[in-house]
Design an enzyme around this catalytic site. Structure first.
Site, PDB file in Angstrom:
ATOM      1  N   GLU A 167       0.794  -1.226   0.000  1.00 34.14           N
ATOM      2  CA  GLU A 167       0.000   0.000   0.000  1.00 34.14           C
ATOM      3  C   GLU A 167       0.832   1.285   0.000  1.00 34.14           C
ATOM      4  OE1 GLU A 167      -2.897  -0.169   3.142  1.00 34.14           O
ATOM      5  OE2 GLU A 167      -3.940  -1.856   2.232  1.00 34.14           O
ATOM      6  N   GLU A 356      -5.420  -8.556   0.858  1.00 38.25           N
ATOM      7  CA  GLU A 356      -6.050  -8.218   2.145  1.00 38.25           C
ATOM      8  C   GLU A 356      -7.536  -7.995   1.929  1.00 38.25           C
ATOM      9  OE1 GLU A 356      -4.392  -4.982   4.465  1.00 38.25           O
ATOM     10  OE2 GLU A 356      -2.340  -5.615   4.000  1.00 38.25           O
TER      11      GLU A 356
HETATM   12  C1  FCB Z   1      -4.394  -2.093   5.653  1.00 36.40           C
HETATM   13  C2  FCB Z   1      -2.982  -2.417   6.104  1.00 36.40           C
HETATM   14  C3  FCB Z   1      -2.906  -3.499   7.149  1.00 36.40           C
HETATM   15  C4  FCB Z   1      -4.037  -3.387   8.157  1.00 36.40           C
HETATM   16  C5  FCB Z   1      -5.370  -3.246   7.468  1.00 36.40           C
HETATM   17  C6  FCB Z   1      -6.543  -3.183   8.412  1.00 36.40           C
HETATM   18  O1  FCB Z   1      -4.434  -0.814   5.101  1.00 36.40           O
HETATM   19  O2  FCB Z   1      -2.189  -2.827   5.017  1.00 36.40           O
HETATM   20  O3  FCB Z   1      -1.648  -3.449   7.743  1.00 36.40           O
HETATM   21  O4  FCB Z   1      -3.780  -2.374   9.031  1.00 36.40           O
HETATM   22  O5  FCB Z   1      -5.354  -2.101   6.655  1.00 36.40           O
END
Ligand code: FCB
Length: 446
Positions: A167, A356
């Protein structure tokens, strides 16, 4: 709730964590200081004064955590390497004791039948590099490539694919533009060199990894952008936001150019604060992105700006449930996002892995809200794959409750509950559901 989804053969099931959020052991075996160690010491920076000093003590308890992953039946464990463990000051020779930890972890995972999927940078820059300018400084990109080579030389024989960065958008905006994450700099648009230097770091590291025959991915935080109305001012604002959040970090990789930043007063061919040099974009977009990691949590609704500064304002996404964090729950946003990627990048879009996706809940163990979140998102994802979008796997965030950055320990995203006073791990209801779901697909997918 269905007990299986119509996903492509060979679809891989995973879970994600990140070094600073789970490892603890910040002074162990020669680890250097990271920007997050420093940021957590700032009064008021993190809720309740929480820090990652101990976190989930994964550094010592990883065998127990790998046993949990094995019980889940994971194909993939996505974790990150702490750069300051490998190079305590971000430059120079590797710290063998730091690499030993990842060596043990990789072997433990392979022994459990789980493929390690490491991320090289999940926001914990060595503080010594921040002291010389951090991601605002071009040399950090070269240091990153050197670190990537050291890591791949030690682990690459057992690790087929690597994620360079996590990110870069969130890191630039929260860390350098707004100052609500480490390193806590509030530079607004002057943070833009941090975008370019992270992407350059990706390109330089990708070359090192490719030279060693490894596959390369990047994990981008992406969001479908919805205009607040059909009013042309809202449409223009939504386009400006989409450019900053999604295109700024994906166009250079897949198209070899930056998007038009005229809405920000930076013109159609922006040099990001003078950071872009001849040849950089060719390096950033060099063939070799074997997969795009997509971190999806929610869509973003955007309206015309209400005050001078940025060319948009964020508007609430109404009429949908919210997570404990307050994030809107919109499963349909995931296929919406994937369709946009397909339409925008066409043949240049590599296979996708959802790296994620998940939610925080306040329930300790009976976390129905998490199961519903994951199930509805997987259902939506299966619809996107049925339309022919090439999605190879899904990693939920997160395996364990952990240190949620500026929120400290107040947001629990884990399939496994962690009692931070005792470090006791207890699988939640969502763990059992995910385990059974993976088993059902093992039985069906040839
Ligand atoms: C993302 C991050 C991860 C975690 C999630 C909830 O943006 O990459 O580390 O904090 O959010």
């Amino acid at each position: 709730m269905p007990d299986r989804y119509d996903l492509p053969a060979g679809f891989r099931w995973g879970a994600s964590t990140a070094a600073y959020q789970v490892e603890g052991a910040v002074d162990e075996d020669g680890r250097g200081r990271s920007v997050w160690d420093a940021f957590c010491e700032r009064p008021g920076a993190v809720k309740n004064g929480d820090t990652g000093r101990t976190a989930c003590d994964h550094y010592r308890r990883w065998p127990e955590d790998v046993a949990l992953m094995r019980e889940l039946g994971l194909d993939t464990y996505r974790f990150s390497l702490a750069w300051p463990r490998v190079q305590p000051t971000g430059r120079g020779p590797a710290n063998p004791a730091g690499l030993d930890f990842y060596d043990r972890l990789v072997d433990g995972l392979l022994g459990a039948g789980i493929t390690p999927l490491p991320t090289l940078f999940h926001w914990d820059l060595p503080q010594a590099l921040e002291d010389t300018g951090g991601w605002l400084h071009r040399d950090t990109a070269h240091r990153f490539a050197e670190y990537a080579a050291l890591a791949a030389d030690r682990l690459g024989d057992r690790v087929p694919a690597w994620i360079t960065l996590n990110e870069p958008f969130v890191h630039m905006v929260y860390g350098y533009a707004l100052g609500i994450h480490a390193p806590g700099r509030a530079l607004m648009l002057d943070a833009l060199p941090a975008a370019h230097h992270q992407l350059l770091a990706h390109g330089l590291a990708a070359a090192e990894l490719r030279a060693r025959g490894r596959e390369v991915l990047i994990a981008n935080n992406l969001t479908p952008v919805r205009p607040a109305s059909a009013d042309p001012a809202d449409l223009a604002a939504a386009d400006a936001y989409d450019t900053l959040h999604n295109r700024l970090f994906t166009d250079p990789l897949l198209l070899g150019r930056y998007p038009d930043l005229t809405a920000y007063g930076l013109g159609p061919d922006p040099d990001l604060g003078g950071a872009v040099r001849d040849g950089d974009l060719a390096l950033i977009s060099a063939p070799g992105l074997d997969g795009l990691g997509v971190n999806y949590y929610n869509p973003t609704r955007i309206a015309a700006p209400t005050e001078p500064g940025l060319p948009f304002t964020e508007a609430p996404v109404d009429g949908v449930p919210r997570t404990h964090f307050g994030w809107p729950v919109v499963p349909e946003g995931l296929p919406e996002l994937l369709r946009t990627l397909r339409d925008r990048y066409g043949a240049a879009l590599p296979p996708i892995t959802v790296t994620e996706n998940g939610c925080s809940t306040d329930a300790a163990l009976d976390d129905t809200a998490r199961t519903t979140y994951l199930a509805t998102h997987l259902d939506a994802l299966a619809r996107a794959t049925a339309e022919g979008i090439d999605v190879r796997g899904y990693c939920t965030w997160s395996l364990l409750d952990n240190f949620e950055w500026a929120e400290g320990y107040t947001q629990r995203f884990g399939l496994v509950h962690v009692d931070f006073a005792t470090q006791r791990r207890t699988p939640k209801a969502s763990f059992t559901w995910y385990r059974d779901l993976i088993a059902a697909h093992r039985g069906c997918v040839q």
